[in-house]
Design an enzyme around this catalytic site. Sequence first.
Site, PDB file in Angstrom:
ATOM      1  N   ASP A   1       5.053  -2.003   1.684  1.00 16.76           N
ATOM      2  CA  ASP A   1       3.946  -1.218   2.229  1.00 16.76           C
ATOM      3  C   ASP A   1       4.502   0.051   2.850  1.00 16.76           C
ATOM      4  O   ASP A   1       5.602   0.496   2.506  1.00 16.76           O
ATOM      5  CB  ASP A   1       3.214  -2.073   3.280  1.00 16.76           C
ATOM      6  CG  ASP A   1       1.735  -1.756   3.375  1.00 16.76           C
ATOM      7  OD1 ASP A   1       1.398  -0.671   3.873  1.00 16.76           O
ATOM      8  OD2 ASP A   1       0.917  -2.593   2.945  1.00 16.76           O
TER       9      ASP A   1
ATOM     10  N   HIS B   1      -0.552   1.256   8.335  1.00 16.16           N
ATOM     11  CA  HIS B   1      -1.060   0.274   7.378  1.00 16.16           C
ATOM     12  C   HIS B   1      -0.160  -0.951   7.291  1.00 16.16           C
ATOM     13  O   HIS B   1      -0.617  -2.100   7.366  1.00 16.16           O
ATOM     14  CB  HIS B   1      -1.202   0.939   6.005  1.00 16.16           C
ATOM     15  CG  HIS B   1      -1.919   0.134   4.968  1.00 16.16           C
ATOM     16  ND1 HIS B   1      -1.272  -0.764   4.137  1.00 16.16           N
ATOM     17  CD2 HIS B   1      -3.220   0.093   4.613  1.00 16.16           C
ATOM     18  CE1 HIS B   1      -2.150  -1.301   3.304  1.00 16.16           C
ATOM     19  NE2 HIS B   1      -3.342  -0.808   3.576  1.00 16.16           N
TER      20      HIS B   1
ATOM     21  N   SER C   1      -6.752  -4.568   1.032  1.00 17.77           N
ATOM     22  CA  SER C   1      -5.447  -4.580   1.704  1.00 17.77           C
ATOM     23  C   SER C   1      -5.411  -5.580   2.842  1.00 17.77           C
ATOM     24  O   SER C   1      -4.352  -6.125   3.167  1.00 17.77           O
ATOM     25  CB  SER C   1      -5.125  -3.192   2.268  1.00 17.77           C
ATOM     26  OG  SER C   1      -4.647  -2.331   1.271  1.00 17.77           O
TER      27      SER C   1
END
Length: 525
Positions: free
Chosen positions: A157, A196, A351
Amino acid sequence: MSEDGTPHMKRRRFLQATSALGLAGAFGGVASATPGRNPGPKEDEILVGVAQGRDSPSDVVESAVPGNARIVHENKTLSYVAVQFPSDASETARENFIDAVTKKDRVKYAEQNATHQTLLTPNDPRFGDQYAPQQVNADTAWDTTLGSSSVTVAVVDTGAQYDHPDLSGNFASNPGYDFADDDSDPYPDVLSDEYHGTHVSGIAGGVTDNGTGTAGISDSSLINGRALDESGSGSTADIADAIEWAADQGADVINLSLGGGGYTSTMKNAVSYATNNGALVVAAAGNDGSSSVSYPAAYSECLAVSALDPDETLASYSQYGDSVELAAPGTNVLATTTEARGSYEQLSGTSMATPVVSGVAGLALAQWDLTNTELRDHLKATAVDVGLSSDKQGSGRVDAANAVGTEPGSGDGGDGGSGDSTTTTASGSLSSSYDYDDYSYSWSYSGPSKVVVELDGPSDADFDLYVNTGTTTNASPSNYDYASYTTDSQESITIDNPDDSTAMQVDVDSYSGSGSYDLTITEYK
């Protein structure tokens, strides 16, 4: 067609699996309940413990049981009986029995059959603000296991703030590698923009029951392959390298909350490599709401995850399609974020759904010894049908309590089947890039639930695997329904609910090099 353009006109070998049924393991060491005894609390019962001897516990206690009561259960191993009184019996009657029976020789104790409840509500102060762990019944699973540091979940990620107070306890001492900047530190470059990966990590493996913030799904060991930069973008090469690295680190689960770019052989080879090296690759279906799943989730090696709203309907943004295998909560999921953004925030997307599945996979591995293929099947077999079509939920919404509490292969759940399987292996050799072998496999079961075709070839050659179903036409590099063609000779194809109207056609093809190989076909009832 072979590489020189000549048609495949080679010999054809016919395979029929020999009987090698692997029945699902029965529950061992569990005493069956006495007929007529309901599950749950039994407040009308007294348990009487008896010292071991030649007589059974019932024989010792029977004479002390009053006429309005009866022995309803006996456990000879633990040497006790349960004596049930009518529901309208007074507390005095039970106390009198306890007083009388404990005067008998060999009676060690007599006590109420007390009611026990699950006790673990994590002390994370914002657990009450969360819904995702509760929706997948993680809080029930936690009464059995919070997870294990011996299970590794790799998050490929953006960078992750691995020193976050609610993450640092689960991040490995060597937290990862930065493939975006090509250095050994996967920490975010810009904490306010690059959050994220921290959020995804917190969903899958934020520290549970530590008196801080939120609860992650599992207390697995986390590692981070930083392959996306602060803008949230990354190259195929960086992501593929991070996947390979994660597999080489021994990751049990690799989380890919990313997508886009379409089909690429590089990414396909990366997820194949990870799968062949024992990792379960879990990937997000995508967020444009379309009826097809994005890559990398669409690769057969990846377990594709769609996103649900809190009411367990499909989220409007979630992509869906035949490749979806599981669904999980993905809308307004509260988890860790970088401290520059306030440490915790709600985010939405496939996600967010994906690390829920990765976290449940970590819990399952803490409880059961499973290969990545077995783990994938187990998660699907223990999923809960939330009333959506299979292209929207796959096998259903992932369920942590079922995954931890159901013995793998027991036959419970959607895709688990009966646990029966049969395996056959053929050996051969190819002499050059012009060589290939074709096989025709006759099915052992009517309507098999799954078939796995695996190729184990020489390390110094590149052999590929092609499969056709529902036709008598030979498979080949130019004519196939399913293929696995990594850059080595370790190939695997998994087909759920294969078309068994004709024999399955299998082609082992040398792209380059020569040597011996083993072809293994495992069919599941």
